[in-house]
Design an enzyme around this catalytic site. Structure first.
Site, short mmCIF file in Angstrom:
data_model
loop_
_atom_site.label_atom_id
_atom_site.label_comp_id
_atom_site.label_asym_id
_atom_site.label_seq_id
_atom_site.Cartn_x
_atom_site.Cartn_y
_atom_site.Cartn_z
N LYS A 44 -11.75 -2.73 19.01
CA LYS A 44 -10.45 -3.25 19.11
C LYS A 44 -9.85 -2.62 20.56
O LYS A 44 -8.55 -2.88 20.95
CB LYS A 44 -9.31 -2.55 18.19
CG LYS A 44 -9.67 -2.83 16.72
CD LYS A 44 -8.67 -2.36 15.74
CE LYS A 44 -9.06 -2.81 14.29
NZ LYS A 44 -7.95 -2.82 13.16
N ASN A 98 0.95 -1.12 -0.04
CA ASN A 98 -0.09 -0.03 -0.11
C ASN A 98 0.79 1.25 0.09
O ASN A 98 2.06 1.23 0.05
CB ASN A 98 -0.96 -0.11 1.23
CG ASN A 98 -0.07 0.05 2.51
OD1 ASN A 98 0.34 1.03 2.99
ND2 ASN A 98 -0.39 -1.21 3.26
N LYS A 108 8.49 -17.86 -9.22
CA LYS A 108 7.65 -16.72 -9.84
C LYS A 108 6.44 -17.37 -10.56
O LYS A 108 6.50 -18.31 -11.68
CB LYS A 108 8.68 -16.03 -11.13
CG LYS A 108 7.99 -14.57 -11.54
CD LYS A 108 8.93 -14.13 -12.40
CE LYS A 108 8.13 -13.26 -13.24
NZ LYS A 108 8.64 -12.97 -14.87
N1 CTP Z 1 -4.40 -2.87 12.35
C1 CTP Z 1 -3.53 -4.03 13.07
N2 CTP Z 1 -3.64 -5.25 12.39
C2 CTP Z 1 -3.70 -5.37 11.13
C3 CTP Z 1 -4.80 -4.44 10.48
C4 CTP Z 1 -4.76 -3.29 10.76
O1 CTP Z 1 -2.84 -3.90 13.92
N3 CTP Z 1 -3.89 -6.75 10.70
C5 CTP Z 1 -4.38 -1.69 12.90
C6 CTP Z 1 -3.53 -0.49 12.06
O2 CTP Z 1 -2.15 -0.45 12.28
C7 CTP Z 1 -4.60 0.64 12.66
C8 CTP Z 1 -5.62 -0.01 13.15
O3 CTP Z 1 -5.58 -1.34 13.09
O4 CTP Z 1 -3.96 1.24 13.79
C9 CTP Z 1 -7.12 0.23 11.89
O5 CTP Z 1 -6.66 -0.22 10.96
P1 CTP Z 1 -7.28 -0.20 9.23
O6 CTP Z 1 -6.92 -1.07 8.48
O7 CTP Z 1 -7.83 1.11 9.17
O8 CTP Z 1 -9.05 -0.71 9.91
P2 CTP Z 1 -9.61 -2.02 10.03
O9 CTP Z 1 -9.92 -2.47 11.28
O10 CTP Z 1 -8.69 -3.00 9.23
O11 CTP Z 1 -10.79 -1.97 9.24
P3 CTP Z 1 -11.03 -1.65 7.56
O12 CTP Z 1 -9.89 -1.94 6.95
O13 CTP Z 1 -12.21 -2.66 7.20
O14 CTP Z 1 -11.62 -0.12 7.32
#
Ligand code: CTP
Length: 408
Positions: free
Chosen positions: A340, A205, A284
């Site tokens: 969370k 990303n 690959k």
């Molecule tokens: N995060 C994490 N572990 C993951 C995914 C996310 O610890 N596998 C943490 C990120 O670092 C951030 C928070 O969770 O602090 C929110 O992540 P985000 O990707 O925005 O939210 P999601 O809960 O994954 O929800 P969505 O992508 O559906 O919006």
């Protein structure tokens, strides 16, 4: 940070090797500068092997741009340590004599200076030495007091070089000044994660790591002991106590979980992939038909796991998460905070061009248990400061063990 470690010719010179190692363990880079008499006690090769850098041993070494090198190093180092410092080097630097590389470096640098004297008790007590020490102290030079004990010359008394751990601790204290987060251990994650599909391809990303780096840097500036767990970023991480490089979500999960228990604060600023390829192809993957289907599996949610553990035990670090949203920013982020079990969620509206991934600025809403605070577009450094202000408040409200979690 880059530290020049000046080693002079004292019997304690061998201990400087341990000082170099201790500084490196704390995430610093060390360049060793040895006087010619120091090389009679310890070989330059020992320091070279440990520091992985050329050791500077002589001001007039041919072919090494020696005449300008002390100026180059002088302006890049964050600290100059002299350990052990003999009566001779103390006398020279106190009086502005610069007849070798180390004494010239002292004159040329504006970095803070830490001196660990080591000499015979009588010499240490001599008025000439005391006066030189006073002169240096008045100029802002800091000292690690010599220890008492058996000296190499058979006397017992003050003069033996301080222990390497004490020298490293004194250096750390100088580099990380007193601050409101002094003594707090803070773990920050930053950057993207890369989830490998095969040996050459990955899902990633656009996170640059800047937001997490700004937080880590600000926390260090406020005196915290900072561990940075960073995904693959092109921007260099700031100098903090420890930088742990990881690639995928699974690796980040292990890096964070294995350290979280010792932390008072965990800030999850990383853009962790939510899904990763169900299996990584060992070779690959060749091109096939017009379309291709990838099978992905959920990655462990690091923040949610930390939240769960804290709810289960009633104890653990304060947790800060980020939420990247494109709509219903506050409502969605508030839900994420509750799901969370985080103390704070910093919500980013990533649909804006001037906020979020890849840019220097951000606009966020900080959502806590009892309050929402919106910060307009500003530098990530200022956003980091605002987040840490909130955290400091939470830390001061928490009972003895900083991360105690209020289950309510
Ligand atoms: N995060 C994490 N572990 C993951 C995914 C996310 O610890 N596998 C943490 C990120 O670092 C951030 C928070 O969770 O602090 C929110 O992540 P985000 O990707 O925005 O939210 P999601 O809960 O994954 O929800 P969505 O992508 O559906 O919006």
């Amino acid at each position: 940070m880059l530290i020049a470690l000046g080693v002079t010719g004292g019997i304690g010179a061998y201990k400087a090797v341990e000082v170099a190692r201790g500084l490196q363990k704390r995430g610093h880079e060390v360049v060793a500068v040895m006087t010619s008499s120091a090389t009679r006690f310890v070989g330059a090769i020992t320091f070279e092997a440990i520091t992985q850098r050329r050791v500077i041993t002589d001001q007039f070494e041919p072919g090494a741009n020696a005449d300008i090198e002390h100026i180059a190093i002088a302006s890049t180092i964050d600290l100059l340590i002299i350990a052990p410092a003999t009566a001779n080097i103390i006398g020279k630097i106190a009086n502005g004599i610069s007849d070798d590389f180390l004494s010239t470096l002292y004159i040329a640098t504006r970095a803070p200076v830490l001196v660990a004297p080591a000499m015979n008790t009588q010499m240490f007590a001599h008025e000439a030495v005391r006066r030189n020490l006073d002169t240096l102290a008045a100029r802002g030079v800091r000292f690690v007091e010599p220890g008492e004990g058996y000296l190499a010359c058979g006397w017992i008394g003050k003069g033996r070089l301080a222990e390497p751990d004490d020298i490293v601790a004194a250096a750390e204290a100088m580099l990380r000044p007193e601050g409101p987060l002094r003594g707090r251990r803070v773990l920050v994650t930053a950057g993207p994660t890369y989830e490998d599909l095969d040996p050459v391809r990955y899902l990633g990303n656009r996170s640059s790591g800047r937001m997490g780096f700004a937080i880590a840097s600000e926390a260090a500036r406020r005196g915290a002991d900072v561990t940075l767990v960073a995904g693959p970023t092109t921007v260099d991480p700031p100098p903090v106590n420890q930088v742990v490089r990881v690639r995928g979500a699974e690796e980040m999960y292990r890096a964070v979980l294995s350290r979280a228990e010792r932390m008072q604060v965990v800030i999850m600023a990383a853009a962790v992939a939510d899904y990763a390829p169900a299996a990584r192809a060992p070779q690959k993957v060749p091109k096939g038909g017009d379309t291709m289907t990838l099978v992905l599996k959920k990655t462990p949610d690091i923040l949610a796991e930390l939240g769960q553990r804290r709810v289960a035990s009633g104890d653990g670090p304060l947790l800060v998460g980020f939420a990247a949203e494109t709509e219903d920013v506050v409502a969605r982020a508030t839900a994420k905070r509750e799901e969370k079990h985080a103390d704070l969620i910093v919500a980013n509206d990533v649909s804006r061009a001037d906020a979020g991934c890849g840019v220097e600025t951000n606009a966020v809403t900080i959502i806590g248990r009892n309050g929402v605070e919106s910060l307009p577009v500003q530098s990530k450094t200022r956003i980091a400061a605002a987040i840490l202000d909130r955290l400091e408040k939470l830390l001061s409200e928490s009972p003895a063990k900083a991360g105690h979690y209020d289950r309510s």
